[in-house]
Motif scaffolding. Structure first.
Motif, PDB file in Angstrom:
ATOM      1  N   ALA A 145       0.812  -1.217   0.000  1.00  0.00           N
ATOM      2  CA  ALA A 145       0.000   0.000   0.000  1.00  0.00           C
ATOM      3  C   ALA A 145       0.843   1.263   0.000  1.00  0.00           C
ATOM      4  N   HIS A 146       1.971   1.259   0.708  1.00  0.00           N
ATOM      5  CA  HIS A 146       2.725   2.497   0.880  1.00  0.00           C
ATOM      6  C   HIS A 146       3.395   2.984  -0.402  1.00  0.00           C
ATOM      7  N   ALA A 147       3.585   2.079  -1.378  1.00  0.00           N
ATOM      8  CA  ALA A 147       4.349   2.439  -2.576  1.00  0.00           C
ATOM      9  C   ALA A 147       3.500   2.481  -3.837  1.00  0.00           C
ATOM     10  N   THR A 148       2.192   2.457  -3.697  1.00  0.00           N
ATOM     11  CA  THR A 148       1.314   2.438  -4.871  1.00  0.00           C
ATOM     12  C   THR A 148       0.324   3.599  -4.822  1.00  0.00           C
ATOM     13  N   SER A 149      -0.116   4.020  -5.978  1.00  0.00           N
ATOM     14  CA  SER A 149      -1.056   5.143  -6.047  1.00  0.00           C
ATOM     15  C   SER A 149      -2.372   4.804  -5.357  1.00  0.00           C
ATOM     16  N   THR A 150      -2.881   3.594  -5.592  1.00  0.00           N
ATOM     17  CA  THR A 150      -4.148   3.196  -4.979  1.00  0.00           C
ATOM     18  C   THR A 150      -4.005   3.063  -3.467  1.00  0.00           C
ATOM     19  N   GLY A 151      -2.881   2.472  -3.040  1.00  0.00           N
ATOM     20  CA  GLY A 151      -2.665   2.322  -1.611  1.00  0.00           C
ATOM     21  C   GLY A 151      -2.637   3.660  -0.899  1.00  0.00           C
ATOM     22  N   LEU A 172       7.776  -0.052   5.988  1.00  0.00           N
ATOM     23  CA  LEU A 172       7.727   0.601   4.685  1.00  0.00           C
ATOM     24  C   LEU A 172       8.935   0.123   3.871  1.00  0.00           C
ATOM     25  N   ARG A 173       8.759  -0.998   3.211  1.00  0.00           N
ATOM     26  CA  ARG A 173       9.870  -1.653   2.526  1.00  0.00           C
ATOM     27  C   ARG A 173      10.287  -0.882   1.282  1.00  0.00           C
ATOM     28  N   HIS A 178      13.208   5.043  -5.573  1.00  0.00           N
ATOM     29  CA  HIS A 178      12.267   6.152  -5.410  1.00  0.00           C
ATOM     30  C   HIS A 178      11.244   5.914  -4.301  1.00  0.00           C
ATOM     31  N   THR A 179      11.234   4.737  -3.704  1.00  0.00           N
ATOM     32  CA  THR A 179      10.225   4.405  -2.700  1.00  0.00           C
ATOM     33  C   THR A 179      10.392   5.246  -1.435  1.00  0.00           C
ATOM     34  N   VAL A 180       9.302   5.822  -0.961  1.00  0.00           N
ATOM     35  CA  VAL A 180       9.305   6.535   0.310  1.00  0.00           C
ATOM     36  C   VAL A 180       9.231   5.504   1.429  1.00  0.00           C
ATOM     37  N   THR A 181      10.252   5.488   2.298  1.00  0.00           N
ATOM     38  CA  THR A 181      10.306   4.489   3.365  1.00  0.00           C
ATOM     39  C   THR A 181      10.291   5.107   4.759  1.00  0.00           C
ATOM     40  N   ASP A 182      10.238   6.418   4.849  1.00  0.00           N
ATOM     41  CA  ASP A 182      10.190   7.112   6.130  1.00  0.00           C
ATOM     42  C   ASP A 182       8.738   7.446   6.468  1.00  0.00           C
ATOM     43  N   SER A 183       8.305   7.092   7.671  1.00  0.00           N
ATOM     44  CA  SER A 183       6.902   7.293   8.053  1.00  0.00           C
ATOM     45  C   SER A 183       6.484   8.760   8.004  1.00  0.00           C
ATOM     46  N   ALA A 184       7.348   9.645   8.498  1.00  0.00           N
ATOM     47  CA  ALA A 184       7.014  11.072   8.487  1.00  0.00           C
ATOM     48  C   ALA A 184       6.888  11.592   7.064  1.00  0.00           C
ATOM     49  N   ALA A 185       7.795  11.144   6.203  1.00  0.00           N
ATOM     50  CA  ALA A 185       7.733  11.570   4.804  1.00  0.00           C
ATOM     51  C   ALA A 185       6.471  11.036   4.132  1.00  0.00           C
TER      52      ALA A 185
END
Length: 260
Positions: A145-151, A172-173, A178-185
């Motif tokens: 979910a964290h790395a997809t537009s729908t998610g 957040l794997r 380009h994957t955002v892996t930081d919760s705050a970000a």
């Protein structure tokens, strides 16, 4: 879907829960499991895992060579029954077909299940006799979910407390550079998604893949799913994607709203 249905402890069938946990132990990373591996993945003892594996094999949901087990075609009855009877896929599918024919691109309807999103309806163009299923996606595909537009569209719709809990409990794997892996970000990204009411994700789940998504809401204003379009940067620039395809997705969402 994501909040457990409350149940009296006396009504809970532990054996059924363990059997389903064993069945869910199989995925793309582990297509074949022995009893030890199934026990580790499902969180039960090896003896219990072995009995569940043998029972599922007896019922036709698994196949075995005597040592390892793997999913049998019969498991598709479960997903097939959902796709045939669930209201959402049946309502959305005609709109997806129309959008694919109109744009020559691939569209999906997606729901969230825990830390993943699941494709429940999909349409791609027929070209030279081949059905184009872009980037290997198909009905039932599960994506982070964290790395997809729908998610991100679905996460942005969560109440603040539930979103904080989700972020605290899910890893957040990193899937691409380009994957955002930081919760705050990611929270900042979701704030922007909430403000814009759409999400454009660029090569975060897979390189050379970009996706644009909008929420599907019912008449009460609750987000029940997400609708998206997937293409490549080589085929369409992100700015052009937003300018040309976002209005189509938004109009489709408005059309579907009274039906959801």
């Amino acid at each position: 879907m994501n909040q457990p249905f409350p149940i009296d402890p006396d009504d809970f069938i532990a054996g059924l829960a363990k059997g389903l946990a064993v069945l869910e132990s199989f995925d793309t990373e582990r297509q074949r499991l022995n009893a030890t591996m199934a026990a580790e993945r499902s969180g039960i003892t090896r003896t219990a895992a072995r009995r569940h594996l043998l029972t599922l094999t007896h019922l036709g949901y698994l196949e075995t060579d005597g040592s390892h087990f793997w999913l049998a075609p019969k498991v598709l009855r479960l997903s097939g029954s959902y796709l045939a009877s669930a209201r959402l896929p049946r309502i959305v599918q005609p709109v997806l077909y129309r959008l694919a024919a109109q744009t020559q691109l691939s569209f999906s309807c997606v729901v969230r299940d825990g830390h993943e999103v699941v494709i429940v309806a999909r349409s791609a163009l027929h070209e030279r006799g081949q059905r184009l299923m872009a980037h290997g996606l198909h009905l039932g595909s599960r994506l982070p979910a964290h790395a997809t537009s729908t998610g991100r569209v679905l996460l942005a719709a969560l109440p603040a407390a539930e979103l904080r809990q989700w972020l605290a409990s899910h890893d957040l794997r990193r899937l691409t550079a380009h994957t955002v892996t930081d919760s705050a970000a990611l929270e900042g990204v979701l704030d922007e998604v909430r403000r814009q009411d759409f999400c454009l994700a660029l090569e975060e789940h897979e390189l050379a893949v970009q996706a644009l998504a909008v929420p599907l809401r019912n008449m009460e204003g609750r987000t029940v799913a997400a609708l998206n379009i997937v293409t490549s940067p080589q085929r369409m620039a992100p700015a052009d994607m937003a300018a040309e395809l976002l209005p189509l997705l938004q109009e489709a969402a408005r059309e579907l709203r009274p039906l959801l």
